[in-house]
Scaffold this motif. Structure first.
Motif, PDB file in Angstrom:
ATOM      1  N   PRO A  36     -11.777  -1.744   7.332  1.00 19.66           N
ATOM      2  CA  PRO A  36     -13.027  -2.114   8.008  1.00 19.66           C
ATOM      3  C   PRO A  36     -13.380  -1.161   9.149  1.00 19.66           C
ATOM      4  N   ASP A  37     -14.669  -0.891   9.285  1.00 19.37           N
ATOM      5  CA  ASP A  37     -15.161  -0.003  10.335  1.00 19.37           C
ATOM      6  C   ASP A  37     -15.380  -0.826  11.608  1.00 19.37           C
ATOM      7  N   ASP A  38     -14.287  -1.414  12.115  1.00 20.65           N
ATOM      8  CA  ASP A  38     -14.422  -2.274  13.295  1.00 20.65           C
ATOM      9  C   ASP A  38     -13.409  -1.892  14.371  1.00 20.65           C
ATOM     10  N   GLY A  39     -12.834  -0.714  14.232  1.00 19.16           N
ATOM     11  CA  GLY A  39     -11.905  -0.246  15.250  1.00 19.16           C
ATOM     12  C   GLY A  39     -10.493  -0.794  15.129  1.00 19.16           C
ATOM     13  N   THR A  40     -10.235  -1.621  14.084  1.00 21.89           N
ATOM     14  CA  THR A  40      -8.896  -2.208  13.969  1.00 21.89           C
ATOM     15  C   THR A  40      -7.893  -1.232  13.355  1.00 21.89           C
ATOM     16  N   ASP A  41      -8.393  -0.155  12.728  1.00 24.96           N
ATOM     17  CA  ASP A  41      -7.502   0.879  12.209  1.00 24.96           C
ATOM     18  C   ASP A  41      -6.542   0.297  11.165  1.00 24.96           C
ATOM     19  N   ARG A  42      -7.085  -0.606  10.332  1.00 30.63           N
ATOM     20  CA  ARG A  42      -6.238  -1.347   9.390  1.00 30.63           C
ATOM     21  C   ARG A  42      -6.508  -0.911   7.950  1.00 30.63           C
ATOM     22  N   PRO A  43      -5.552  -0.222   7.313  1.00 28.28           N
ATOM     23  CA  PRO A  43      -5.755   0.180   5.920  1.00 28.28           C
ATOM     24  C   PRO A  43      -5.705  -1.030   4.988  1.00 28.28           C
ATOM     25  N   GLU A  44      -6.731  -1.186   4.124  1.00 32.16           N
ATOM     26  CA  GLU A  44      -6.827  -2.398   3.296  1.00 32.16           C
ATOM     27  C   GLU A  44      -6.973  -2.096   1.804  1.00 32.16           C
ATOM     28  N   ARG A  45      -7.917  -1.199   1.481  1.00 36.20           N
ATOM     29  CA  ARG A  45      -8.311  -1.056   0.067  1.00 36.20           C
ATOM     30  C   ARG A  45      -7.824   0.282  -0.479  1.00 36.20           C
ATOM     31  N   LEU A  54       0.838  -1.205   0.000  1.00 35.59           N
ATOM     32  CA  LEU A  54       0.000   0.000   0.000  1.00 35.59           C
ATOM     33  C   LEU A  54       0.876   1.261   0.000  1.00 35.59           C
ATOM     34  N   VAL A  55       1.978   1.199   0.736  1.00 36.34           N
ATOM     35  CA  VAL A  55       2.936   2.318   0.710  1.00 36.34           C
ATOM     36  C   VAL A  55       3.456   2.492  -0.719  1.00 36.34           C
ATOM     37  N   ASP A  56       3.829   1.378  -1.342  1.00 30.79           N
ATOM     38  CA  ASP A  56       4.351   1.430  -2.712  1.00 30.79           C
ATOM     39  C   ASP A  56       3.314   2.022  -3.671  1.00 30.79           C
ATOM     40  N   ALA A  57       2.053   1.641  -3.475  1.00 26.64           N
ATOM     41  CA  ALA A  57       0.992   2.126  -4.370  1.00 26.64           C
ATOM     42  C   ALA A  57       0.809   3.641  -4.218  1.00 26.64           C
ATOM     43  N   ILE A  58       0.896   4.130  -2.983  1.00 21.78           N
ATOM     44  CA  ILE A  58       0.763   5.574  -2.753  1.00 21.78           C
ATOM     45  C   ILE A  58       1.922   6.316  -3.417  1.00 21.78           C
ATOM     46  N   VAL A  59       3.129   5.823  -3.189  1.00 21.72           N
ATOM     47  CA  VAL A  59       4.313   6.497  -3.740  1.00 21.72           C
ATOM     48  C   VAL A  59       4.268   6.485  -5.274  1.00 21.72           C
ATOM     49  N   GLU A  60       3.864   5.341  -5.828  1.00 21.48           N
ATOM     50  CA  GLU A  60       3.761   5.229  -7.286  1.00 21.48           C
ATOM     51  C   GLU A  60       2.760   6.243  -7.851  1.00 21.48           C
ATOM     52  N   HIS A  61       1.615   6.375  -7.164  1.00 15.41           N
ATOM     53  CA  HIS A  61       0.608   7.345  -7.605  1.00 15.41           C
ATOM     54  C   HIS A  61       1.165   8.771  -7.539  1.00 15.41           C
ATOM     55  N   VAL A  92       5.896  -0.106   8.654  1.00 16.54           N
ATOM     56  CA  VAL A  92       5.592  -0.779   7.400  1.00 16.54           C
ATOM     57  C   VAL A  92       5.748  -2.279   7.609  1.00 16.54           C
ATOM     58  N   VAL A  93       4.688  -3.015   7.279  1.00 10.26           N
ATOM     59  CA  VAL A  93       4.712  -4.467   7.494  1.00 10.26           C
ATOM     60  C   VAL A  93       4.440  -5.187   6.176  1.00 10.26           C
ATOM     61  N   GLU A  94       4.874  -6.432   6.100  1.00  8.72           N
ATOM     62  CA  GLU A  94       4.626  -7.231   4.893  1.00  8.72           C
ATOM     63  C   GLU A  94       3.193  -7.739   4.895  1.00  8.72           C
ATOM     64  N   SER A  95       2.669  -7.990   6.099  1.00 10.05           N
ATOM     65  CA  SER A  95       1.322  -8.541   6.239  1.00 10.05           C
ATOM     66  C   SER A  95       0.812  -8.137   7.610  1.00 10.05           C
ATOM     67  N   TYR A  96      -0.521  -7.996   7.724  1.00 13.53           N
ATOM     68  CA  TYR A  96      -1.078  -7.650   9.034  1.00 13.53           C
ATOM     69  C   TYR A  96      -1.186  -8.891   9.924  1.00 13.53           C
ATOM     70  N   MET A  97      -0.898 -10.076   9.362  1.00 17.65           N
ATOM     71  CA  MET A  97      -1.076 -11.304  10.136  1.00 17.65           C
ATOM     72  C   MET A  97       0.056 -11.541  11.120  1.00 17.65           C
ATOM     73  N   PHE A  98       1.236 -11.029  10.792  1.00 18.16           N
ATOM     74  CA  PHE A  98       2.390 -11.286  11.655  1.00 18.16           C
ATOM     75  C   PHE A  98       2.802  -9.978  12.311  1.00 18.16           C
ATOM     76  N   ALA A  99       2.323  -9.809  13.517  1.00 18.98           N
ATOM     77  CA  ALA A  99       2.438  -8.511  14.183  1.00 18.98           C
ATOM     78  C   ALA A  99       3.880  -8.070  14.373  1.00 18.98           C
ATOM     79  N   ASN A 100       4.820  -9.029  14.442  1.00 20.77           N
ATOM     80  CA  ASN A 100       6.180  -8.635  14.795  1.00 20.77           C
ATOM     81  C   ASN A 100       7.127  -8.457  13.618  1.00 20.77           C
TER      82      ASN A 100
END
Lengths: 92, 151
Positions: free
Chosen positions: B31-40, B8-15, B134-142
């Motif tokens: 998602p509007d669920d309080g997770t504060d997770r940028p997805e789309r 997503l960072v790459d997509a913003i910079v490219e734009h 910046v993370v590779e995936s939201y699944m691996f928090a560390n």
């Protein structure tokens, strides 16, 4: 004349957290005045010098009222009024 | 803090690079669920087509918010570029910021090689810079950017 008015996040402090409210009026201004009567403080955020604030967009159904008479734009029973703050900015 | 996937960072910079020298702008919904997770990633047209100003087109704006509403999404990130100045909110940015829960991301493209990518909260005229992880995936928090080679 009942219309449903969709309220943006930043203005929900004025509607007790409600995402939408019912209001009545034959024009956008009457609808805003009706909301103001029930939820004070909202009108100041939308209207300045009797005009719609430059960086607030108001739509009746799909139409931006700026191109349909502004605050005098007609509203009909069952219409949806959507208020959205502009997303804008710039380097200066 | 803003936690955001590298693609997503790459997509913003490219734009931002693509629209340079005009300012680029867009949203990353989540998602509007309080997770504060940028997805789309949703690049938007800068209706002002200007090197010093951006504004979402009013019809596009309505479509965007209707779509997010239907998907139970919120604008987690609102991004734009500065093409000749640093990646810091201008007075205009602060005055016009009207999404108190969004991360306002700024990218500076004034340097053709290196970009600046920074994130802020802007609430009631007060700007607070925040760290970006910046993370590779939201699944691996560390798995943070520190664990990975520089791009």
């Amino acid at each position: 004349m009942a219309v449903n008015v969709s309220i943006p996040t930043i203005l929900r402090t004025h509607t007790g957290g409600e995402k939408s409210v019912e209001a009545s009026g034959k024009t956008v201004l009457e609808v805003i005045d009706d909301i103001e009567a029930k939820h004070g403080g909202l009108k100041d955020r939308l209207v300045k010098d009797e005009k719609l604030h430059r960086f607030v967009n108001v739509y009746v159904n799909d139409e931006d009222v700026r191109f349909a008479g502004g605050l005098d734009a007609e509203v009909k029973d069952g219409d949806t009024v959507t208020i959205l703050p502009a997303v804008a900015g710039g380097a200066r | 803090m803003l936690r955001i996937r590298r693609d997503l960072v790459d997509a913003i910079v490219e734009h931002a690079r693509r629209d340079h020298p005009d300012e680029a702008c867009g949203v990353i919904a989540g998602p509007d669920d309080g997770t504060d997770r940028p997805e789309r990633f949703i690049p938007m047209l800068n209706a002002a087509r200007s090197p010093t100003f951006y504004e979402f087109d009013s019809a596009d704006l309505l479509r965007l918010y209707r779509e997010m509403d239907a998907n139970d999404e919120v604008p987690v990130v609102i991004y734009h570029s500065h093409t000749a100045t640093e990646a810091y909110p201008s007075r205009t940015d602060v005055k016009l910021a009207q999404e108190p829960f969004a991360h306002y991301v700024l990218v500076s493209t004034r340097d053709p090689e290196e970009h600046d990518f920074r994130s802020y909260r802007i609430v009631n005229g007060v700007v607070t810079e925040e760290p970006v992880e910046v993370v590779e995936s939201y699944m691996f928090a560390n798995t943070g950017s520190d664990d990975l080679p520089d791009a």
